[in-house]
Scaffold this motif. Structure first.
Motif, PDB file in Angstrom:
ATOM      1  N   GLU A 188       0.837  -1.206   0.000  1.00 40.22           N
ATOM      2  CA  GLU A 188       0.000   0.000   0.000  1.00 40.22           C
ATOM      3  C   GLU A 188       0.871   1.255   0.000  1.00 40.22           C
ATOM      4  O   GLU A 188       0.584   2.223  -0.702  1.00 40.22           O
ATOM      5  N   GLU A 189       1.937   1.223   0.789  1.00 40.92           N
ATOM      6  CA  GLU A 189       2.854   2.370   0.823  1.00 40.92           C
ATOM      7  C   GLU A 189       3.539   2.555  -0.523  1.00 40.92           C
ATOM      8  O   GLU A 189       3.659   3.678  -1.030  1.00 40.92           O
ATOM      9  N   ILE A 190       3.998   1.452  -1.110  1.00 44.70           N
ATOM     10  CA  ILE A 190       4.681   1.495  -2.404  1.00 44.70           C
ATOM     11  C   ILE A 190       3.754   2.068  -3.476  1.00 44.70           C
ATOM     12  O   ILE A 190       4.155   2.905  -4.285  1.00 44.70           O
ATOM     13  N   ALA A 191       2.488   1.617  -3.452  1.00 46.13           N
ATOM     14  CA  ALA A 191       1.520   2.057  -4.461  1.00 46.13           C
ATOM     15  C   ALA A 191       1.226   3.554  -4.367  1.00 46.13           C
ATOM     16  O   ALA A 191       0.859   4.185  -5.366  1.00 46.13           O
ATOM     17  N   SER A 192       1.385   4.127  -3.172  1.00 47.73           N
ATOM     18  CA  SER A 192       1.062   5.551  -2.992  1.00 47.73           C
ATOM     19  C   SER A 192       2.194   6.481  -3.423  1.00 47.73           C
ATOM     20  O   SER A 192       2.019   7.688  -3.522  1.00 47.73           O
ATOM     21  N   LEU A 193       3.366   5.894  -3.712  1.00 45.32           N
ATOM     22  CA  LEU A 193       4.537   6.709  -4.064  1.00 45.32           C
ATOM     23  C   LEU A 193       4.569   7.043  -5.555  1.00 45.32           C
ATOM     24  O   LEU A 193       4.099   6.263  -6.382  1.00 45.32           O
ATOM     25  N   PRO A 194       5.146   8.186  -5.910  1.00 39.45           N
ATOM     26  CA  PRO A 194       5.374   8.493  -7.337  1.00 39.45           C
ATOM     27  C   PRO A 194       6.333   7.452  -7.919  1.00 39.45           C
ATOM     28  O   PRO A 194       7.157   6.877  -7.197  1.00 39.45           O
ATOM     29  N   ASP A 195       6.250   7.220  -9.218  1.00 41.20           N
ATOM     30  CA  ASP A 195       7.062   6.187  -9.868  1.00 41.20           C
ATOM     31  C   ASP A 195       8.551   6.338  -9.581  1.00 41.20           C
ATOM     32  O   ASP A 195       9.248   5.350  -9.348  1.00 41.20           O
ATOM     33  N   ASP A 196       9.050   7.581  -9.601  1.00 37.95           N
ATOM     34  CA  ASP A 196      10.491   7.786  -9.436  1.00 37.95           C
ATOM     35  C   ASP A 196      10.972   7.493  -8.007  1.00 37.95           C
ATOM     36  O   ASP A 196      12.166   7.297  -7.772  1.00 37.95           O
ATOM     37  N   GLU A 197      10.049   7.459  -7.039  1.00 37.90           N
ATOM     38  CA  GLU A 197      10.435   7.196  -5.651  1.00 37.90           C
ATOM     39  C   GLU A 197      10.303   5.720  -5.283  1.00 37.90           C
ATOM     40  O   GLU A 197      10.846   5.277  -4.265  1.00 37.90           O
ATOM     41  N   ARG A 198       9.587   4.959  -6.095  1.00 33.99           N
ATOM     42  CA  ARG A 198       9.342   3.553  -5.752  1.00 33.99           C
ATOM     43  C   ARG A 198      10.626   2.736  -5.742  1.00 33.99           C
ATOM     44  O   ARG A 198      10.854   1.937  -4.841  1.00 33.99           O
ATOM     45  N   VAL A 199      11.443   2.905  -6.784  1.00 31.43           N
ATOM     46  CA  VAL A 199      12.678   2.127  -6.890  1.00 31.43           C
ATOM     47  C   VAL A 199      13.569   2.377  -5.679  1.00 31.43           C
ATOM     48  O   VAL A 199      14.124   1.447  -5.089  1.00 31.43           O
ATOM     49  N   GLU A 200      13.682   3.652  -5.292  1.00 27.44           N
ATOM     50  CA  GLU A 200      14.505   4.017  -4.141  1.00 27.44           C
ATOM     51  C   GLU A 200      13.970   3.384  -2.862  1.00 27.44           C
ATOM     52  O   GLU A 200      14.725   2.868  -2.035  1.00 27.44           O
ATOM     53  N   PHE A 201      12.635   3.404  -2.710  1.00 29.82           N
ATOM     54  CA  PHE A 201      11.988   2.832  -1.527  1.00 29.82           C
ATOM     55  C   PHE A 201      12.215   1.322  -1.456  1.00 29.82           C
ATOM     56  O   PHE A 201      12.552   0.779  -0.400  1.00 29.82           O
ATOM     57  N   LEU A 202      12.065   0.644  -2.601  1.00 31.57           N
ATOM     58  CA  LEU A 202      12.274  -0.804  -2.661  1.00 31.57           C
ATOM     59  C   LEU A 202      13.727  -1.156  -2.330  1.00 31.57           C
ATOM     60  O   LEU A 202      13.996  -2.125  -1.616  1.00 31.57           O
ATOM     61  N   THR A 203      14.654  -0.341  -2.844  1.00 29.09           N
ATOM     62  CA  THR A 203      16.082  -0.580  -2.586  1.00 29.09           C
ATOM     63  C   THR A 203      16.388  -0.457  -1.103  1.00 29.09           C
ATOM     64  O   THR A 203      17.129  -1.267  -0.530  1.00 29.09           O
ATOM     65  N   GLU A 204      15.817   0.567  -0.461  1.00 27.91           N
ATOM     66  CA  GLU A 204      16.023   0.764   0.975  1.00 27.91           C
ATOM     67  C   GLU A 204      15.526  -0.422   1.789  1.00 27.91           C
ATOM     68  O   GLU A 204      16.094  -0.790   2.816  1.00 27.91           O
ATOM     69  N   LEU A 205      14.436  -1.050   1.296  1.00 28.38           N
ATOM     70  CA  LEU A 205      13.854  -2.193   2.000  1.00 28.38           C
ATOM     71  C   LEU A 205      14.566  -3.504   1.669  1.00 28.38           C
ATOM     72  O   LEU A 205      14.325  -4.534   2.302  1.00 28.38           O
ATOM     73  N   GLY A 206      15.426  -3.456   0.656  1.00 32.18           N
ATOM     74  CA  GLY A 206      16.116  -4.675   0.237  1.00 32.18           C
ATOM     75  C   GLY A 206      15.247  -5.574  -0.613  1.00 32.18           C
ATOM     76  O   GLY A 206      15.445  -6.791  -0.654  1.00 32.18           O
ATOM     77  N   ILE A 207      14.253  -4.963  -1.305  1.00 34.53           N
ATOM     78  CA  ILE A 207      13.335  -5.725  -2.153  1.00 34.53           C
ATOM     79  C   ILE A 207      13.676  -5.448  -3.615  1.00 34.53           C
ATOM     80  O   ILE A 207      13.844  -4.295  -4.017  1.00 34.53           O
TER      81      ILE A 207
END
Length: 364
Positions: A243-262
């Protein structure tokens, strides 16, 4: 492709549905929050579409799509009308595959219909209800076919024999998909639209604490062992994080996933698993008017692929002019690929490959 999301109440189905479709389905912490099935259409992420759009600057961009159906939580006795019962089992029959969401985390904050977290127990509860519903359907068909078989028609007698074979298998509490059948028997099976004949993806809904290393969870290990025993697909997803990932702009998703190790989002995992499960691939068409991905079954020949665009294309098929996506990208343009002899002319027996950039020639 149409995927039905099922599971017990409060295992995270609607939360996951919201995340992957951004459809805003109601999501609350009590059983049977979902009354009518929520339906959402999702574009299949495909960077090939983006690259082709850069090359052609088309008026229209059309990716492949998947339809997700969020079905109300099923409980023990659903096949006999418990909970919301058979009303929702009918919605699953319309889907190509089933995504079974299984709770793989412990939490005192989430109401649970059963007393304890047990992935294999949850799966057994749902599977048994689907099997019982299928068994009822097969028994009704046997009754009708049995009356017709009195005529002595060999085809009807063969169908009756197949139906009884399926009935015996279901009676042993085994899903229809695990029954080995001949081609003729499989046609009978297809006509029944059985719930347990559909391919299944198990989704382990994990806690945020398990995201970095999901297989350290005993619950996930338990579900994986069960999936392996059925030769089924299994993926791990944290619905709340999705749900958090889906709410982010496209350019921020990759960074968020990387931080989580996903490496990839749950949606990407689910789409890949769905394509693999159903044996699907995509071919591409590209030009100044439109760049588009078309989903077909692996093994489809060129004329039938053309028919996905328009029936006239299949009827009047002459040939397909094809360049592999990677070759097209390496050359930089269609004309450059043609000059290097990488654009092939293929006939009626050509079997389409994933990523074929195709121009169909036809005459009607």
């Amino acid at each position: 492709m149409k995927i039905g999301i099922v599971g017990l109440p409060n295992v995270g189905k609607s939360t996951l549905f919201n995340a992957i479709t951004k459809a805003g389905a109601e999501c609350a912490n009590y059983p049977f929050c979902t009354i009518e099935p929520n339906v959402g259409t999702v574009a299949v992420p495909d960077e090939r579409i983006d690259k082709l759009c850069e090359m052609y600057s088309p008026e229209k961009r059309t990716p492949a799509v998947i339809e997700f159906v969020d079905i109300a939580g099923l409980v023990k006795g659903a096949s006999k009308g418990e909970g919301l019962g058979n009303k929702f089992l009918s919605h699953i029959r319309e889907c190509d595959a089933i995504a079974h969401v299984v709770r793989c985390f412990a939490s005192d904050d989430i109401i649970r219909v059963e007393n304890s977290v047990s992935p294999s127990g949850d799966v057994q509860t749902i599977n048994l209800e689907l099997i019982l519903s299928d068994l009822e359907q097969v028994e009704r068909r046997i009754e009708r076919t049995g009356k017709m078989a009195k005529s002595g028609d060999r085809k009807i007698l063969a169908e009756l024999e197949t139906l009884k074979k399926i009935e015996a298998h279901l009676g042993e509490e085994k899903p229809a998909r695990s029954l080995e059948l001949s081609d003729e028997e499989s046609e009978v099976m297809k006509s029944l639209f059985l719930l347990t004949s559909k391919p299944i993806i198990y989704i382990a809904n994990i806690s945020e604490d398990d995201v970095a290393d999901p297989y350290s969870s005993e619950f996930v290990k338990e579900l994986k062992a069960l999936a392996d025993s059925e030769n089924a697909e299994m993926i791990t997803i944290c619905s709340r994080l999705e749900e958090e990932i889906a709410s982010l702009p496209d350019d921020e998703r990759v960074e968020f996933l990387t931080e989580l190790g996903i490496k990839e989002s749950g949606l990407d995992q689910l789409i890949k698993a769905g394509y693999k499960l159903l044996g699907l691939i995509s071919f591409l068409t590209a030009g100044p008017k439109e760049v588009r991905a078309w989903t077909i079954t692996n093994g489809t020949k060129a004329p039938q692929a053309a028919g996905k665009i328009h029936s006239d294309f299949e009827k009047g098929f002459i040939r397909a002019e094809i360049v592999a996506y990677d070759d097209l990208m390496a050359c930089g343009s269609y004309n450059a690929a043609k000059e290097k002899g990488l654009v092939r002319s293929e006939g009626k027996e050509y079997v389409m490959k994933d990523g074929d950039v195709t121009l169909f020639r036809f005459n009607v």
